[in-house]
Design a protein around this motif. Structure first.
Motif, PDB file in Angstrom:
ATOM      1  N   PHE A 200     -11.072   2.014  -7.456  1.00 57.51           N
ATOM      2  CA  PHE A 200      -9.857   2.076  -6.632  1.00 57.51           C
ATOM      3  C   PHE A 200     -10.142   2.875  -5.359  1.00 57.51           C
ATOM      4  O   PHE A 200      -9.735   2.494  -4.258  1.00 57.51           O
ATOM      5  CB  PHE A 200      -8.729   2.766  -7.401  1.00 57.51           C
ATOM      6  CG  PHE A 200      -7.972   1.884  -8.356  1.00 57.51           C
ATOM      7  CD1 PHE A 200      -8.516   0.708  -8.841  1.00 57.51           C
ATOM      8  CD2 PHE A 200      -6.695   2.229  -8.770  1.00 57.51           C
ATOM      9  CE1 PHE A 200      -7.819  -0.099  -9.717  1.00 57.51           C
ATOM     10  CE2 PHE A 200      -5.980   1.429  -9.643  1.00 57.51           C
ATOM     11  CZ  PHE A 200      -6.537   0.268 -10.130  1.00 57.51           C
ATOM     12  N   SER A 201     -10.811   4.019  -5.521  1.00 57.58           N
ATOM     13  CA  SER A 201     -11.062   4.887  -4.367  1.00 57.58           C
ATOM     14  C   SER A 201     -11.915   4.187  -3.326  1.00 57.58           C
ATOM     15  O   SER A 201     -11.735   4.403  -2.121  1.00 57.58           O
ATOM     16  CB  SER A 201     -11.730   6.187  -4.825  1.00 57.58           C
ATOM     17  OG  SER A 201     -13.081   5.982  -5.200  1.00 57.58           O
ATOM     18  N   ALA A 202     -12.850   3.349  -3.789  1.00 58.86           N
ATOM     19  CA  ALA A 202     -13.705   2.632  -2.843  1.00 58.86           C
ATOM     20  C   ALA A 202     -12.951   1.523  -2.126  1.00 58.86           C
ATOM     21  O   ALA A 202     -13.211   1.226  -0.954  1.00 58.86           O
ATOM     22  CB  ALA A 202     -14.911   2.054  -3.585  1.00 58.86           C
ATOM     23  N   HIS A 203     -11.989   0.911  -2.810  1.00 59.38           N
ATOM     24  CA  HIS A 203     -11.283  -0.233  -2.239  1.00 59.38           C
ATOM     25  C   HIS A 203     -10.052   0.161  -1.428  1.00 59.38           C
ATOM     26  O   HIS A 203      -9.637  -0.584  -0.534  1.00 59.38           O
ATOM     27  CB  HIS A 203     -10.831  -1.178  -3.364  1.00 59.38           C
ATOM     28  CG  HIS A 203     -11.960  -1.681  -4.204  1.00 59.38           C
ATOM     29  ND1 HIS A 203     -11.793  -2.137  -5.492  1.00 59.38           N
ATOM     30  CD2 HIS A 203     -13.290  -1.792  -3.936  1.00 59.38           C
ATOM     31  CE1 HIS A 203     -12.964  -2.521  -5.983  1.00 59.38           C
ATOM     32  NE2 HIS A 203     -13.884  -2.308  -5.064  1.00 59.38           N
ATOM     33  N   ILE A 204      -9.463   1.302  -1.747  1.00 59.22           N
ATOM     34  CA  ILE A 204      -8.173   1.665  -1.164  1.00 59.22           C
ATOM     35  C   ILE A 204      -8.226   2.959  -0.376  1.00 59.22           C
ATOM     36  O   ILE A 204      -7.548   3.115   0.642  1.00 59.22           O
ATOM     37  CB  ILE A 204      -7.099   1.795  -2.278  1.00 59.22           C
ATOM     38  CG1 ILE A 204      -7.016   0.496  -3.091  1.00 59.22           C
ATOM     39  CG2 ILE A 204      -5.740   2.154  -1.696  1.00 59.22           C
ATOM     40  CD1 ILE A 204      -6.262   0.643  -4.402  1.00 59.22           C
ATOM     41  N   GLY A 205      -9.027   3.905  -0.837  1.00 56.43           N
ATOM     42  CA  GLY A 205      -8.999   5.252  -0.278  1.00 56.43           C
ATOM     43  C   GLY A 205      -9.528   5.347   1.138  1.00 56.43           C
ATOM     44  O   GLY A 205     -10.038   4.371   1.704  1.00 56.43           O
TER      45      GLY A 205
ATOM     46  N   ASN B  71      -4.209   8.839   6.067  1.00 54.16           N
ATOM     47  CA  ASN B  71      -2.989   8.245   5.528  1.00 54.16           C
ATOM     48  C   ASN B  71      -3.292   7.232   4.429  1.00 54.16           C
ATOM     49  O   ASN B  71      -2.385   6.730   3.769  1.00 54.16           O
ATOM     50  CB  ASN B  71      -2.160   7.604   6.641  1.00 54.16           C
ATOM     51  CG  ASN B  71      -2.866   6.420   7.293  1.00 54.16           C
ATOM     52  OD1 ASN B  71      -3.974   6.060   6.922  1.00 54.16           O
ATOM     53  ND2 ASN B  71      -2.220   5.843   8.279  1.00 54.16           N
ATOM     54  N   ALA B  72      -4.572   6.912   4.224  1.00 54.93           N
ATOM     55  CA  ALA B  72      -4.935   6.049   3.110  1.00 54.93           C
ATOM     56  C   ALA B  72      -4.923   6.803   1.795  1.00 54.93           C
ATOM     57  O   ALA B  72      -4.817   6.184   0.727  1.00 54.93           O
ATOM     58  CB  ALA B  72      -6.331   5.451   3.336  1.00 54.93           C
ATOM     59  N   LEU B  73      -5.005   8.122   1.852  1.00 54.88           N
ATOM     60  CA  LEU B  73      -5.058   8.906   0.619  1.00 54.88           C
ATOM     61  C   LEU B  73      -3.780   8.778  -0.205  1.00 54.88           C
ATOM     62  O   LEU B  73      -3.852   8.571  -1.423  1.00 54.88           O
ATOM     63  CB  LEU B  73      -5.352  10.368   0.943  1.00 54.88           C
ATOM     64  CG  LEU B  73      -5.622  11.290  -0.256  1.00 54.88           C
ATOM     65  CD1 LEU B  73      -6.803  10.774  -1.067  1.00 54.88           C
ATOM     66  CD2 LEU B  73      -5.881  12.720   0.222  1.00 54.88           C
ATOM     67  N   PRO B  74      -2.571   8.875   0.391  1.00 57.73           N
ATOM     68  CA  PRO B  74      -1.354   8.670  -0.411  1.00 57.73           C
ATOM     69  C   PRO B  74      -1.280   7.275  -1.036  1.00 57.73           C
ATOM     70  O   PRO B  74      -0.743   7.123  -2.144  1.00 57.73           O
ATOM     71  CB  PRO B  74      -0.225   8.895   0.594  1.00 57.73           C
ATOM     72  CG  PRO B  74      -0.821   9.742   1.668  1.00 57.73           C
ATOM     73  CD  PRO B  74      -2.245   9.294   1.769  1.00 57.73           C
ATOM     74  N   VAL B  75      -1.812   6.284  -0.339  1.00 61.92           N
ATOM     75  CA  VAL B  75      -1.813   4.925  -0.896  1.00 61.92           C
ATOM     76  C   VAL B  75      -2.714   4.870  -2.127  1.00 61.92           C
ATOM     77  O   VAL B  75      -2.349   4.279  -3.155  1.00 61.92           O
ATOM     78  CB  VAL B  75      -2.285   3.909   0.165  1.00 61.92           C
ATOM     79  CG1 VAL B  75      -2.315   2.498  -0.431  1.00 61.92           C
ATOM     80  CG2 VAL B  75      -1.367   3.950   1.381  1.00 61.92           C
ATOM     81  N   LEU B  76      -3.876   5.495  -2.029  1.00 60.89           N
ATOM     82  CA  LEU B  76      -4.778   5.552  -3.174  1.00 60.89           C
ATOM     83  C   LEU B  76      -4.116   6.259  -4.349  1.00 60.89           C
ATOM     84  O   LEU B  76      -4.173   5.776  -5.492  1.00 60.89           O
ATOM     85  CB  LEU B  76      -6.065   6.278  -2.785  1.00 60.89           C
ATOM     86  CG  LEU B  76      -7.015   6.642  -3.937  1.00 60.89           C
ATOM     87  CD1 LEU B  76      -7.478   5.394  -4.668  1.00 60.89           C
ATOM     88  CD2 LEU B  76      -8.209   7.440  -3.402  1.00 60.89           C
ATOM     89  N   VAL B  77      -3.481   7.388  -4.082  1.00 59.81           N
ATOM     90  CA  VAL B  77      -2.797   8.127  -5.147  1.00 59.81           C
ATOM     91  C   VAL B  77      -1.697   7.270  -5.769  1.00 59.81           C
ATOM     92  O   VAL B  77      -1.516   7.254  -6.996  1.00 59.81           O
ATOM     93  CB  VAL B  77      -2.214   9.449  -4.598  1.00 59.81           C
ATOM     94  CG1 VAL B  77      -1.341  10.133  -5.644  1.00 59.81           C
ATOM     95  CG2 VAL B  77      -3.341  10.383  -4.162  1.00 59.81           C
TER      96      VAL B  77
END
Length: 425
Positions: free
Chosen positions: A54-59, A382-388
């Protein structure tokens, strides 16, 4: 005297089966049921692998730097390697761990693997057709399963030797084949006659074996290494410690060997830096930030250990990290019940890993294509909240689902399809 009956129910992912223990065993806690604890440990490792992907694809992109960037970069590539290693572990459970099934049961087990492989190939191409930013690994897994299933009767030692030989030889073979493809048009001719390429609208077997993002040639050793670990007696005292030491040794050999080679071989760093489209070649011994070769791939690239570089150094280093994580998860479940209970949500994700993996790709497609939500800037925080948010949703769904159902929805569908293997004589 015959041994005790082996009740088994094969479920889960692209390889994430589960041995269902007799009711008397299930009634005890992890400390009293080593076999159950072992499988919870495997699920914990698989859950971490899924969240790492997930972190690689979204973060955020790893170039954000700082602690967040370091954690993201540590997961990049190594999560999928861990997932592949655990797929090999699962394949051995399907085929009769600890004693390989023979006769009709053995043929039925092989048929179950073959059916799973076919489903994964189809599902992988279906997800790829959604055209998300994710490089879908499932089709490659399907081909690898078919390639390694003939090895299921081997013991741990021979399997480890096969994995080691593959890690040494196959990256060199891949390099030669890719150079040959760059230098001619024969691969196009092969693809034109490839039925898989016609059906899928892709590069077919050439892509799955050689030119794709997860070429089977260099990802097979991960699966075979997982098969070797599954053959071990993981209840034996000290085995987890030896696995951890072995994993650390492999990580040092892979990443440390790459660092030494890049710095000792004349012109290696300069050659890698000139070919890559990313950052400093000084990170090529452990990080994908070095980028990928543009155009011709120099011979010096074989000295790189970046997680997706498809080199011997990267295979050895990534396998080491995967073994350490698996050993740590097994140790946690065996000796730390409070931490195990705290990790239950991650274990739940591991129990329905295929569903979680597929749903996160579908969600990326849905938000981009249906809701027209602009793609998150992966270079920004701002990608971090999406990953979370994605991770929290996966954990919540998995926790709620596994409280009521034995298998995830896609795992149940896969289990139902593979029941056709019962008719194999």
């Amino acid at each position: 005297m015959a041994g005790p009956p082996r009740e088994r129910e094969v479920e889960r992912v692209a390889g994430a089966p589960r041995e269902v223990q007799p009711a008397a065993v299930r009634a005890h806690g992890p400390g009293d049921a080593p076999s159950t604890g072992r499988l919870i440990g495997v699920d914990l490792a698989r859950g971490l692998a899924v969240l790492g992907m997930f972190s690689a694809h979204i973060g955020p992109d790893v170039t954000v730097g700082g602690p967040v960037g370091f954690v993201l970069e540590t997961a990049r590539g190594r999560s999928s390697a861990l997932f592949a290693l655990l797929a090999g572990f699962s394949l051995v459970i399907i085929t009769g761990r600890p004693h390989p099934l023979t006769g009709r049961p053995g043929r039925q087990a092989v048929a179950r693997v073959a059916i799973r492989a076919g489903v994964l190939v189809v599902l992988g191409y279906a997800l790829t057709a959604l055209d998300t930013p994710v490089n879908v690994i499932l089709s490659y897994y399907g081909l690898i399963f078919l390639a390694v299933v003939p090895l299921y009767r081997l013991r741990a030692g021979p399997l480890a030797l096969v994995a080691a030989a593959g890690a040494v030889v196959l990256p060199q073979l891949l390099y030669v084949l890719r150079q040959a493809i760059e230098g001619g048009d024969w691969a196009d001719t092969v693809t034109a006659w490839d039925p898989l390429a016609r059906l899928s609208g892709s590069g077919g077997f050439t892509e799955l074996l050689v030119t794709g993002d997860y070429p089977a040639l260099t990802w097979t050793p991960f699966v075979v290494a997982g098969m070797a670990i599954a053959k071990l007696d993981l209840h034996r005292p000290g085995i987890r410690s030896r696995l951890a030491v072995t994993g650390c040794g492999l990580a040092v050999l892979g990443y440390g060997g790459s660092w030494l080679a890049l710095h000792l071989v004349p012109g290696a760093l300069a050659s890698v830096g000139a070919a890559a489209d990313g950052g400093s070649p000084g990170s090529a011994w452990w990080s994908d930030t070095v980028g990928t070769p543009e155009g011709h791939t120099p011979l010096a690239w074989l000295l790189v250990a970046a997680p997706h570089s498809q080199t011997t150094f990267s295979l050895v280093g990534n396998t080491g990290v995967a073994v350490v994580i698996l050993a740590a998860c097994l140790a946690v479940v065996a000796g730390l019940p409070r931490l195990t209970r705290a990790a239950t949500p991650v274990v739940a994700v591991g129990r329905m890993a295929l569903t979680a993996y597929v749903l996160h790709i579908v969600a990326l497609w849905f938000f981009d294509e249906v809701w027209y939500v602009p793609a998150v800037d992966s270079d920004a925080m701002n990608a971090l909240p999406v990953l979370v948010g994605f991770a929290a949703a996966a954990i919540l769904l998995a926790t709620l689902w596994t409280r009521r159902f034995r298998r995830g929805p896609l795992e149940q569908a896969l289990h139902a399809v593979t029941r056709a293997a019962r008719y194999v004589e």
